[in-house]
Design an enzyme around this catalytic site. Sequence first.
Site, PDB file in Angstrom:
ATOM      1  N   GLY A 173      18.143   8.230 -34.178  1.00  0.00           N
ATOM      2  CA  GLY A 173      18.218   7.006 -34.966  1.00  0.00           C
ATOM      3  C   GLY A 173      18.154   5.776 -34.087  1.00  0.00           C
ATOM      4  O   GLY A 173      17.455   5.720 -33.076  1.00  0.00           O
ATOM      5  N   GLY A 174      18.943   4.762 -34.451  1.00  0.00           N
ATOM      6  CA  GLY A 174      18.953   3.511 -33.699  1.00  0.00           C
ATOM      7  C   GLY A 174      19.412   3.670 -32.270  1.00  0.00           C
ATOM      8  O   GLY A 174      19.096   2.826 -31.415  1.00  0.00           O
ATOM      9  N   GLY A 408     -15.666  -2.423 -14.627  1.00  0.00           N
ATOM     10  CA  GLY A 408     -14.463  -3.195 -14.888  1.00  0.00           C
ATOM     11  C   GLY A 408     -13.213  -2.545 -14.332  1.00  0.00           C
ATOM     12  O   GLY A 408     -12.230  -3.228 -14.011  1.00  0.00           O
ATOM     13  N   ALA A 409     -13.234  -1.210 -14.203  1.00  0.00           N
ATOM     14  CA  ALA A 409     -12.072  -0.512 -13.664  1.00  0.00           C
ATOM     15  C   ALA A 409     -11.826  -0.912 -12.208  1.00  0.00           C
ATOM     16  O   ALA A 409     -10.682  -0.940 -11.747  1.00  0.00           O
ATOM     17  CB  ALA A 409     -12.261   0.999 -13.779  1.00  0.00           C
TER      18      ALA A 409
END
Length: 518
Positions: A173-174, A408-409
């Site tokens: 949960g939280g 671009g890498a």
Amino acid sequence: MADRKQAVLDRLAALNEAALAGGGQARHDRQHAKGKLTARERIDAFVDTGSFVELDRLVTHRCTDFDMQESKIPGDGVVTGYGLVGGQKVFVFAQDFTVFGGSLSETYAGKICKIMDMALRVGAPVIGLNDSGGARIQEGVQSLAGYAEIFYRNVTASGVIPQISLIMGPCAGGAVYSPAITDFVIMVKKSSFMFITGPEVIRTVTHEVVTQEELGGAETHASTSGVAHFACDDEKQAVALARELLSYLPANNVEGAPVGVTNDPSDRRDSELNELVPFDPMKPYDMVEVIQRVVDDGRFLQVHADWARNILCGFARLGGRSVGVVANQPAVLAGCLDIDASVKAARFVRFCDAFQIPLVTFVDVPGFLPGTAQEYGGIIRHGAKLLFAYAEATVPKITVITRKAYGGAYDVMSSKHIRGDLNYAWPSAEIAVMGPEGAVKIIHRKSIAQADDPVATKDAHVAEYTDLFANPFKAAELGYIDGVIEAQETRPRLISALELLDGKQDRLPAKKHGNMPL
């Protein structure tokens, strides 16, 4: 007066005994039967012997529920305090599953918040040993408020002091959000779990059938989700790993990277490195071996070793100095950058930058992984995270291109153009827009198609392109590479570079914060 003093001392002794007993021997035995240590045993295993000082041992809950009023236990299910790890000051909290299932109450949260506030004031790491059933239902919104107070402090402390979470039991949960905000999550196989909703709820809502281990076990989070940075075989290994991890980290963001003593010579050269990387760009090799041959004593502590294995992140030492290492892994997906690899490396780069840890990057990257799954999954946005992280980082950045650095890498992997401080290349490096085969098919498409012998023509163009572009010399000629070095020279060059860049001053324009493409 003497009788009153003795009564007070007797009461203190009784309260201390109750606090140390926790949920009682029977519940301690159940912990041991599951292969789990108790909260205090975990702290004893973690801190230097005899150094732990406990705070708030006598705190109890304030719940007005009748049944809870009848069962107040000093400490209220969490042990908090401070001590030393390898001589370094740390603050620790350990949730005690034997007391109310380790469930969090208002006062329990207050104890944790107190040591987090102290840690921020004195500049020391916070380590959480988590083993809790979640919010204490009897306290309702007060318990939820307690979690939120912890979350807020996690965020405030982020980038100021290191925060490490060891998950040693259930975390649901939280409760999972506090560990998720911390810098590193260490889980224990077969005994620790993390999930937002458990198997029963999932089966009811989505009709999926899944076990606790499959849904949120250590191996799942270490290899599939990337939530866990480390997965250990048992609690003792987890505690030892946390101690080792701390040895690479400064106490806070003002101190520099730790510098220790090493017997590994700074001028050591490893001639086998010269033969380790194949000149054939299609042949894989293990980048881990490259790193181990370069760093002090061959010790490389991998972070997220089992997740996004096409990129390597971890800590090592060079000349005794702690460094963060990022490297493409040609043995997995040819070292391509994909969504998970970009996220993994970006987070690691930002951590190192926040805590003044220099970055050493080994590059062998053919580009970003192609395919609809990557495009639909947002590879543009996620790949930009890594670009953003490297460009934003102001710590010393040293790059070594071992082989491919395409497209671009090449730019993204700490290139000179995004302010890499010193960039080197091995003779085997290929720095170009793309590989020779692909480039020739585009540039010389017509001449190849019209040639009497297309294969021979293509081969001739490939050879020409390789001579012109698929090597490190053009980039060196333009000043994009500071030196083409033999592989065996890598260790002394890196150590020299770190000494040069010690005390580097680099400032970004004044702003509240950038808008990273999250």
